[in-house]
Motif scaffolding. Structure first.
Motif, PDB file in Angstrom:
ATOM      1  N   GLY A 212       0.806  -1.223   0.000  1.00  0.00           N
ATOM      2  CA  GLY A 212       0.000   0.000   0.000  1.00  0.00           C
ATOM      3  C   GLY A 212       0.831   1.260   0.000  1.00  0.00           C
ATOM      4  O   GLY A 212       2.031   1.255   0.278  1.00  0.00           O
ATOM      5  N   SER A 214       0.370   5.943  -0.991  1.00  0.00           N
ATOM      6  CA  SER A 214      -0.496   7.009  -1.504  1.00  0.00           C
ATOM      7  C   SER A 214      -0.712   6.796  -2.996  1.00  0.00           C
ATOM      8  O   SER A 214      -0.059   5.952  -3.628  1.00  0.00           O
ATOM      9  N   MET A 215      -1.633   7.566  -3.557  1.00  0.00           N
ATOM     10  CA  MET A 215      -1.898   7.455  -4.981  1.00  0.00           C
ATOM     11  C   MET A 215      -0.630   7.710  -5.786  1.00  0.00           C
ATOM     12  O   MET A 215      -0.379   7.034  -6.779  1.00  0.00           O
ATOM     13  N   LEU A 218       1.571   4.636  -5.723  1.00  0.00           N
ATOM     14  CA  LEU A 218       1.072   3.532  -6.562  1.00  0.00           C
ATOM     15  C   LEU A 218       1.082   3.905  -8.042  1.00  0.00           C
ATOM     16  O   LEU A 218       0.666   3.114  -8.875  1.00  0.00           O
ATOM     17  N   TRP A 219       1.546   5.101  -8.338  1.00  0.00           N
ATOM     18  CA  TRP A 219       1.293   5.662  -9.664  1.00  0.00           C
ATOM     19  C   TRP A 219       1.840   4.823 -10.828  1.00  0.00           C
ATOM     20  O   TRP A 219       1.242   4.741 -11.888  1.00  0.00           O
ATOM     21  N   ASN A 222      -0.430   2.878 -12.696  1.00  0.00           N
ATOM     22  CA  ASN A 222      -1.446   3.574 -13.479  1.00  0.00           C
ATOM     23  C   ASN A 222      -0.861   4.089 -14.784  1.00  0.00           C
ATOM     24  O   ASN A 222      -1.475   4.879 -15.474  1.00  0.00           O
ATOM     25  N   GLY A 242      -1.333  -2.325  -3.700  1.00  0.00           N
ATOM     26  CA  GLY A 242      -1.858  -1.616  -2.543  1.00  0.00           C
ATOM     27  C   GLY A 242      -2.873  -2.425  -1.762  1.00  0.00           C
ATOM     28  O   GLY A 242      -2.718  -3.627  -1.593  1.00  0.00           O
ATOM     29  N   HIS A 243      -3.915  -1.736  -1.331  1.00  0.00           N
ATOM     30  CA  HIS A 243      -4.935  -2.362  -0.497  1.00  0.00           C
ATOM     31  C   HIS A 243      -6.201  -2.610  -1.293  1.00  0.00           C
ATOM     32  O   HIS A 243      -6.310  -2.216  -2.447  1.00  0.00           O
ATOM     33  N   ASP A 246      -7.657   0.255  -3.343  1.00  0.00           N
ATOM     34  CA  ASP A 246      -6.900   0.870  -4.436  1.00  0.00           C
ATOM     35  C   ASP A 246      -7.136   0.120  -5.742  1.00  0.00           C
ATOM     36  O   ASP A 246      -6.797  -1.059  -5.861  1.00  0.00           O
ATOM     37  N   TRP A 247      -7.687   0.833  -6.700  1.00  0.00           N
ATOM     38  CA  TRP A 247      -7.858   0.244  -8.036  1.00  0.00           C
ATOM     39  C   TRP A 247      -6.945   0.970  -8.997  1.00  0.00           C
ATOM     40  O   TRP A 247      -7.027   2.194  -9.119  1.00  0.00           O
ATOM     41  N   THR A 248      -6.091   0.207  -9.672  1.00  0.00           N
ATOM     42  CA  THR A 248      -5.168   0.831 -10.618  1.00  0.00           C
ATOM     43  C   THR A 248      -5.494   0.343 -12.030  1.00  0.00           C
ATOM     44  O   THR A 248      -6.237  -0.623 -12.205  1.00  0.00           O
TER      45      THR A 248
END
Lengths: 423, 80
Positions: A212, A214-215, A218-219, A222, A242-243, A246-248
């Motif tokens: 996990g 922050s956005m 995790l970028w 994406n 992530g958790h 979080d959807w990537t």
């Protein structure tokens, strides 16, 4: 800096264009060393070199903006006319055209965050390209024996994956390609690792992900290169970023999305106990079917053994004996009948023969004359010469005589004979 | 036989089960199938009982191609 007030009364101060422009430039740039400006994008263009030009405008005014390549390379979303933006930068003056412009250092969409916009834009684009179609998603192998992992070599993700795989499925071989999972160049490393696994060809399934964050953290998941690598992978990919919440883009593109790296490890292989149980069950069904088959075959055998034919074979044979007997009797009758008919015909023929026999005529007083010595029947006196010897047959016996005279008259031709002996 | 893929073996085993359950095969053939089923189940169990001891790291060689090196798992658990 020349700040003196130059009035017409005093000595005329004449600037060159460059000098005045330079003065204005200094004034402007010092007054607005940096500023935040909000407005709507219009006349958006991007040069070959990668610099971006547009205007920010509101209801009354318009501000020329330049967003140089060096500054805009970090831009996560695509600019387009009509967008409401907040720009950070400073006012500069471009001397050759005498125009002032806003030199942008950072750009954010107004309202939603820049990353959110970028996410939506890439998601829409890839959706159109069919990246998320369920139909093209690969089925995970029932039991992957080699699991490829693309993640950071340190951190919770790899630790969780290894723990779970080793505990639940110790038979699985794990191969890791360690990558940077955040920061500059991480997306490219992740994409390259997925491609490398596809070249190496040993892995049955890939887990791609990280723990996990922050956005921004995790970028990488994406970004388009990662999505493309997953989309093009021949090996099924499980995305675990992530958790749960979080959807990537990776999650949407992958053949299977796991809410966490631990969950990915659990999803990738059914546990050993479960598989062992499944095999045990199949084997038990096998055994039961076979036992049943044998039992049924035994019953069938028993049934056949009890069959009438096998139990009382003599009865079965007697039927035939009787039939044969019957046939022979009927045949005998038939033959007897045929014999009878033939016998009848024979008797009949004999009777007819009897009626027609010349001997029969003799009994009525007629006689037959044979010319000797050839014993030819003499039915005409012309056939006889005086002195010929003839034999005359009567009903009973015969005699031989000699022709002594004859008459050749047709009606009653006679020959007178002397009879020397009687037979 | 030992090299058979688990999934393949399991599929075959399932087919055998459904054949046997249908009960249409002659006894002799059924027994043969059963033997094969037992053998397949054994190879499946064998695969499941194999224990992999280590984790490998896939690295690219300078000359091209790949090589596997052992992964130092301690380092993974030390830092976050």
């Amino acid at each position: 800096m020349r700040k003196e007030n130059v009035g017409l009364k005093e000595e005329r101060r004449i600037y060159t264009v460059s000098d005045l422009t330079e003065d204005i430039k200094v004034l402007l740039e010092n007054t607005f060393p940096e500023a935040w400006v909000e407005g709507e994008v219009s006349n958006f263009t991007q040069s070959q070199a990668g610099h971006i030009y547009f205007s920010l405008k509101d209801a009354k005014s318009s501000l020329r903006c330049v967003f140089f390549k060096g500054a805009n390379s970090g831009l996560k979303f695509k600019l387009q006319d009509g967008q409401q933006l907040i720009a950070f930068g400073r006012i500069t003056l471009y001397a050759p055209s005498g125009q002032y412009q806003f030199n942008i250092q950072r750009l954010e969409p107004k309202g939603v965050g820049a990353l959110q916009i970028a996410f939506q834009q890439l998601k829409e684009k890839l959706q159109k390209e069919g990246f998320f179609d369920e139909a093209r998603k690969k089925k995970l192998p029932l039991l992957p024996l080699v699991v490829g992992v693309v993640t950071s070599p340190v951190g919770a993700a790899i630790r969780d994956i290894l723990n779970i795989l080793k505990r639940r499925a110790p038979f699985v071989k794990i191969i890791l390609i360690p990558v940077k999972v955040q920061g500059e160049g991480s997306a490219e490393e992740i994409a390259q690792a997925i491609q490398d696994f596809n070249k190496y060809k040993e892995a049955d399934v890939l887990i791609v992900g990280r723990g996990g964050g922050s956005m921004e953290d995790l970028w990488a998941f994406n970004e388009e290169p990662v999505a493309r690598a997953i989309y093009n992978s021949k090996i099924p990919v499980i995305s675990a970023v992530g958790h749960e919440i979080d959807w990537t883009i990776s999650d949407f593109t992958a053949d299977l999305r796991a809410p966490t790296p631990s969950a990915a490890a659990e999803l990738v292989v059914a546990g050993k106990e479960e598989l062992t149980r499944q095999i045990g069950h199949l084997l038990a069904v096998c055994a039961a079917s076979i036992a049943n088959k044998i039992k049924n075959s035994g019953k069938e055998l028993e049934r056949l053994r009890g069959a009438y034919v096998l139990k009382y074979p003599q009865n079965f044979i007697q039927v035939y004996v009787q039939r044969i007997d019957d046939y022979s009797r009927r045949q005998e009758q038939k033959i007897r009948h045929i014999v009878e008919i033939n016998r009848h015909r024979f008797v009949n023929s004999i009777e007819k023969l009897h009626v027609l026999s010349p001997l029969n005529i003799l009994s009525r007083g007629y006689s037959i004359t044979f010319k000797l010595p050839a014993l030819e029947v003499a039915s005409d006196a012309t056939e006889l010469e005086i002195g010929d010897k003839v034999e005359t047959r009567l009903n009973l016996g015969s005699f031989i005589s000699e022709v002594i005279s004859k008459s050749e008259k047709p009606a009653v031709g006679t020959a007178q004979c002397a009879v020397p002996t009687k037979k | 036989m030992a090299e058979i893929k688990f999934e393949e073996a399991l599929k075959k085993l399932e087919k055998i089960v459904s054949d046997l359950e249908a009960g249409k095969l002659p006894l002799e053939e059924s027994l043969k199938k059963y033997e094969e089923g037992v053998r397949l189940a054994q190879s499946c169990s064998k695969i499941l009982d194999t224990a992999q001891k280590k984790v490998d790291v896939l690295t690219k060689k300078d000359a091209g191609g790949f090589e596997l090196k052992p992964f130092d798992e301690e380092s993974a658990s030390e830092k976050e």
